[in-house]
Design a protein around this motif. Structure first.
Motif, PDB file in Angstrom:
ATOM      1  N   SER A  23       0.798  -1.221   0.000  1.00 33.15           N
ATOM      2  CA  SER A  23       0.000   0.000   0.000  1.00 33.15           C
ATOM      3  C   SER A  23       0.830   1.271   0.000  1.00 33.15           C
ATOM      4  O   SER A  23       0.617   2.166  -0.814  1.00 33.15           O
ATOM      5  CB  SER A  23      -0.937  -0.001   1.220  1.00 33.15           C
ATOM      6  OG  SER A  23      -1.660   1.193   1.300  1.00 33.15           O
ATOM      7  N   ARG A  24       1.793   1.363   0.933  1.00 34.86           N
ATOM      8  CA  ARG A  24       2.609   2.581   1.009  1.00 34.86           C
ATOM      9  C   ARG A  24       4.087   2.308   0.767  1.00 34.86           C
ATOM     10  O   ARG A  24       4.939   3.159   1.078  1.00 34.86           O
ATOM     11  CB  ARG A  24       2.404   3.254   2.365  1.00 34.86           C
ATOM     12  CG  ARG A  24       1.032   3.881   2.511  1.00 34.86           C
ATOM     13  CD  ARG A  24       0.855   4.519   3.880  1.00 34.86           C
ATOM     14  NE  ARG A  24       0.413   3.550   4.872  1.00 34.86           N
ATOM     15  CZ  ARG A  24       0.340   3.803   6.180  1.00 34.86           C
ATOM     16  NH1 ARG A  24       0.713   4.987   6.634  1.00 34.86           N
ATOM     17  NH2 ARG A  24      -0.105   2.887   7.025  1.00 34.86           N
ATOM     18  N   LYS A  45       7.055   4.002   2.440  1.00 29.36           N
ATOM     19  CA  LYS A  45       6.608   5.271   3.021  1.00 29.36           C
ATOM     20  C   LYS A  45       5.655   5.068   4.198  1.00 29.36           C
ATOM     21  O   LYS A  45       5.137   6.051   4.746  1.00 29.36           O
ATOM     22  CB  LYS A  45       5.903   6.124   1.950  1.00 29.36           C
ATOM     23  CG  LYS A  45       6.734   6.413   0.716  1.00 29.36           C
ATOM     24  CD  LYS A  45       7.953   7.242   1.040  1.00 29.36           C
ATOM     25  CE  LYS A  45       8.728   7.592  -0.231  1.00 29.36           C
ATOM     26  NZ  LYS A  45       9.969   8.331   0.088  1.00 29.36           N
ATOM     27  N   GLY A  46       5.400   3.816   4.573  1.00 23.27           N
ATOM     28  CA  GLY A  46       4.472   3.519   5.654  1.00 23.27           C
ATOM     29  C   GLY A  46       5.144   2.742   6.766  1.00 23.27           C
ATOM     30  O   GLY A  46       6.335   2.934   7.059  1.00 23.27           O
ATOM     31  N   GLN A  84       9.018   2.618   8.492  1.00 25.01           N
ATOM     32  CA  GLN A  84       9.219   2.901   9.913  1.00 25.01           C
ATOM     33  C   GLN A  84       9.969   1.763  10.596  1.00 25.01           C
ATOM     34  O   GLN A  84      10.832   1.994  11.449  1.00 25.01           O
ATOM     35  CB  GLN A  84       7.869   3.109  10.590  1.00 25.01           C
ATOM     36  CG  GLN A  84       7.095   4.322  10.114  1.00 25.01           C
ATOM     37  CD  GLN A  84       5.660   4.305  10.610  1.00 25.01           C
ATOM     38  OE1 GLN A  84       5.361   3.784  11.686  1.00 25.01           O
ATOM     39  NE2 GLN A  84       4.748   4.847   9.829  1.00 25.01           N
ATOM     40  N   CYS A  86      -7.558   3.361   5.981  1.00 23.51           N
ATOM     41  CA  CYS A  86      -6.745   2.873   4.863  1.00 23.51           C
ATOM     42  C   CYS A  86      -6.664   3.909   3.741  1.00 23.51           C
ATOM     43  O   CYS A  86      -5.590   4.156   3.185  1.00 23.51           O
ATOM     44  CB  CYS A  86      -7.319   1.565   4.320  1.00 23.51           C
ATOM     45  SG  CYS A  86      -7.189   0.156   5.451  1.00 23.51           S
ATOM     46  N   TYR A 131      -4.399   6.866   4.860  1.00 23.91           N
ATOM     47  CA  TYR A 131      -2.981   6.503   4.832  1.00 23.91           C
ATOM     48  C   TYR A 131      -2.455   6.494   3.397  1.00 23.91           C
ATOM     49  O   TYR A 131      -1.386   7.049   3.095  1.00 23.91           O
ATOM     50  CB  TYR A 131      -2.779   5.114   5.454  1.00 23.91           C
ATOM     51  CG  TYR A 131      -3.016   5.026   6.931  1.00 23.91           C
ATOM     52  CD1 TYR A 131      -2.738   6.083   7.788  1.00 23.91           C
ATOM     53  CD2 TYR A 131      -3.518   3.848   7.494  1.00 23.91           C
ATOM     54  CE1 TYR A 131      -2.959   5.982   9.157  1.00 23.91           C
ATOM     55  CE2 TYR A 131      -3.743   3.739   8.862  1.00 23.91           C
ATOM     56  CZ  TYR A 131      -3.460   4.811   9.683  1.00 23.91           C
ATOM     57  OH  TYR A 131      -3.673   4.704  11.022  1.00 23.91           O
ATOM     58  N   GLU A 132      -3.207   5.829   2.517  1.00 17.38           N
ATOM     59  CA  GLU A 132      -2.718   5.681   1.149  1.00 17.38           C
ATOM     60  C   GLU A 132      -2.700   7.016   0.416  1.00 17.38           C
ATOM     61  O   GLU A 132      -1.774   7.304  -0.345  1.00 17.38           O
ATOM     62  CB  GLU A 132      -3.570   4.663   0.393  1.00 17.38           C
ATOM     63  CG  GLU A 132      -3.039   4.366  -0.988  1.00 17.38           C
ATOM     64  CD  GLU A 132      -3.332   2.951  -1.441  1.00 17.38           C
ATOM     65  OE1 GLU A 132      -3.498   2.781  -2.655  1.00 17.38           O
ATOM     66  OE2 GLU A 132      -3.380   2.034  -0.604  1.00 17.38           O
ATOM     67  N   ALA A 134       0.382   9.028   1.424  1.00 17.99           N
ATOM     68  CA  ALA A 134       1.678   8.504   0.951  1.00 17.99           C
ATOM     69  C   ALA A 134       1.794   8.503  -0.564  1.00 17.99           C
ATOM     70  O   ALA A 134       2.868   8.761  -1.121  1.00 17.99           O
ATOM     71  CB  ALA A 134       1.885   7.093   1.484  1.00 17.99           C
ATOM     72  N   GLY A 189      -4.951  -1.088   9.095  1.00 20.57           N
ATOM     73  CA  GLY A 189      -4.336  -0.794   7.808  1.00 20.57           C
ATOM     74  C   GLY A 189      -4.438  -1.929   6.813  1.00 20.57           C
ATOM     75  O   GLY A 189      -5.137  -2.917   7.034  1.00 20.57           O
ATOM     76  N   GLU A 207       0.745  -4.011   6.319  1.00 18.67           N
ATOM     77  CA  GLU A 207       0.826  -2.850   7.200  1.00 18.67           C
ATOM     78  C   GLU A 207       0.011  -3.083   8.473  1.00 18.67           C
ATOM     79  O   GLU A 207       0.399  -2.645   9.564  1.00 18.67           O
ATOM     80  CB  GLU A 207       0.382  -1.593   6.462  1.00 18.67           C
ATOM     81  CG  GLU A 207       1.303  -1.310   5.278  1.00 18.67           C
ATOM     82  CD  GLU A 207       1.028   0.006   4.581  1.00 18.67           C
ATOM     83  OE1 GLU A 207       0.050   0.699   4.953  1.00 18.67           O
ATOM     84  OE2 GLU A 207       1.792   0.356   3.667  1.00 18.67           O
ATOM     85  N   ASN A 263       1.850  -2.910  12.045  1.00 16.80           N
ATOM     86  CA  ASN A 263       1.265  -2.060  13.086  1.00 16.80           C
ATOM     87  C   ASN A 263       0.919  -2.868  14.333  1.00 16.80           C
ATOM     88  O   ASN A 263       1.031  -2.377  15.466  1.00 16.80           O
ATOM     89  CB  ASN A 263       0.027  -1.350  12.546  1.00 16.80           C
ATOM     90  CG  ASN A 263       0.373  -0.158  11.673  1.00 16.80           C
ATOM     91  OD1 ASN A 263       1.409   0.481  11.868  1.00 16.80           O
ATOM     92  ND2 ASN A 263      -0.479   0.147  10.713  1.00 16.80           N
TER      93      ASN A 263
END
Length: 456
Positions: free
Chosen positions: A60-61, A64-65, A69, A177, A180-181, A184, A435, A439, A443
């Motif tokens: 999904s990201r 970048k998600g 991290q 969701c 978030y998307e 990003a 998410g 993700e 999480n």
């Protein structure tokens, strides 16, 4: 006998993320995996020079998600590169981008409703989003439009995000969701295939001194005086006061631990949890490059509830819902030089009988032929993954993700990562988190590590 600070059951992305963060913090960690490859649903394998993913994935990201991290928190210099893509949808052979291209496909008042729907999603506060956890996405959208095609587009998105249709998907989870998307704008595919992600994380875990044993199925989680004290795997006892299960929550409670160790109401609730839906996947290895298509999501019928009702009755439609990823167009290395790899899946309810499932692959090919007309002429092989195959490969009833992100199963109503048994925790697509796909699982790991295992 070595005693570990933590033992993790299974090597899905939630487990790998948890193990990596614990090992980075100086803990002594053991991961036990029953298969011969790490990653669970985020694994890949080789066949005739092609790298085949367990699922049909876009991340999904991308980096970048939560995945980015995780790398940052663990100090990993990732070697994975990403090719990003803007998702495309198709209906009746017309390829379009949701929501803006709907303007010429539905009545003006319905298009205006769709745009208000999307706008409101982006402007609500987190608290307002949470207030919709127990409202279905379809119910929420009905406040803006009842147009079938608009609803089909949104249900197609909920299927991609969480693999449940809009009338089951929690509106709160759908909004999270989307937000978030949208922030990003980084949906993409990794170099080396999706298994490269799990491989990179497991390599980093081992480089930090973590132990990971493959082909080592856990037979039992040992409980003494309502405390987790270890696991038995391949007949051997491994000791730890912290046991983290990345296995299915139902299998964990019923088989690995035993229902007698839990409150009866909790055991009954776990038994009644609903999984996400499953899918039939085809992995098409081709003898040459025949399409520049990157990804596509086809809507088989504007009335999605009618569509799935037909399938449940064994009347499989000619046009199927299809999610397609041309993996080698993102990364040439997943196919031999000059060849092409295309993965596509048809989301399906759980529990379909064999006589219905056997109709699916031919109709999947017919659906894809609308976009890649000569795909059959160039097949090197067609690798099948049925819902039963998924059950054998990753458990959880053949579900694509795990416990469904449905009304009554997200937020505070989702199974929690901490159990009532001291030292016993859950992680991954089975408890906690929020998410899309992996993700959700990462999480879940952050929630477990930050709130319980390394809480200050």
């Amino acid at each position: 006998m070595t005693k570990y600070d933590a033992i993790l059951v299974g090597s899905g992305i939630g487990s790998l993320s948890t193990g990596l963060l614990l090992q980075k913090a100086g803990k002594k960690v053991l991961i036990l995996e029953k298969k011969d490859v790490v990653g669970g649903r985020l694994a890949s394998y080789k066949k005739d020079g092609f790298t085949l993913d367990i699922g049909v994935h876009l991340i999904s990201r991308s980096n970048k998600g939560p995945l980015g991290q995780l790398h940052e928190r663990a100090g990993i210099e990732s070697k994975i590169e990403w090719k990003k893509v803007r998702p495309l949808t198709s209906f009746n052979g017309e390829i379009f981008k949701y929501p803006h291209d709907l303007e010429h496909m539905i009545p003006a008042e319905d298009f205006a409703g769709v745009m208000r729907f999307m706008g409101d999603i982006m402007t609500r506060t987190p608290e307002e989003v949470d207030s919709f956890n127990n409202v279905s996405t379809k119910e929420l959208l009905n406040n803006y439009t009842t147009n079938d095609l608009a609803h089909a587009c949104v249900s197609s998105i909920t299927m991609i995000y969480v693999t449940v249709p809009s009338w089951e998907c929690s509106a709160g989870e759908f909004m999270r969701c989307v937000r978030y998307e949208a922030a990003a704008r980084a949906s993409g595919y990794p170099t080396g295939g999706c298994g490269a992600i799990s491989g990179e994380i497991s390599d980093a875990f081992r480089e930090l001194g973590g132990e990971l044993l493959l082909n080592t199925p856990v037979e039992k989680i040992v409980i003494e005086n309502n405390k987790a004290v270890g696991v038995v795997a391949n007949g051997k006892l491994y000791e730890s006061d912290v046991i983290i299960s990345n296995a299915d929550i139902k299998d964990t409670v019923k088989d690995l631990v035993g229902e007698q160790y839990f409150d009866a109401d909790y055991a009954e609730r776990v038994k009644n949890l609903d999984y996400s839906w499953s899918a039939y996947l085809l992995r098409a290895a081709l003898d040459e490059h025949i399409t520049d298509l990157l990804m596509l999501s086809q809507i088989g019928d504007s009335d999605q509830q009618r569509y799935y009702d037909r399938i449940r009755k064994g009347d499989v439609p000619e046009d199927l819902n299809i999610f397609l990823i041309a993996c080698s167009n993102f990364d040439e290395s997943v196919a031999p030089e000059g060849k092409q790899l295309i993965n596509f899946g048809a989301p399906l309810p759980l529990g379909l009988p064999p006589e219905t499932l056997e109709k699916i692959p031919e109709l999947m090919l017919k659906s894809v032929e609308k976009y890649i007309p000569n795909i059959r002429e160039h097949l090197v092989f067609l690798d099948h993954a049925t819902p039963d195959w998924f059950t054998g490969a990753v458990g959880k009833g053949g579900s694509v993700i795990g416990i469904g992100q449905t009304v009554g199963q997200v937020g505070s109503d989702r199974p929690q990562v901490k159990t009532s048994i001291e030292g016993l925790y859950l992680v991954g697509g089975t408890a906690g988190g929020e998410g899309v796909g992996i993700e959700l699982c990462i999480n879940s790991a952050f929630e477990l590590v930050d709130n319980y295992l390394l809480a200050k």
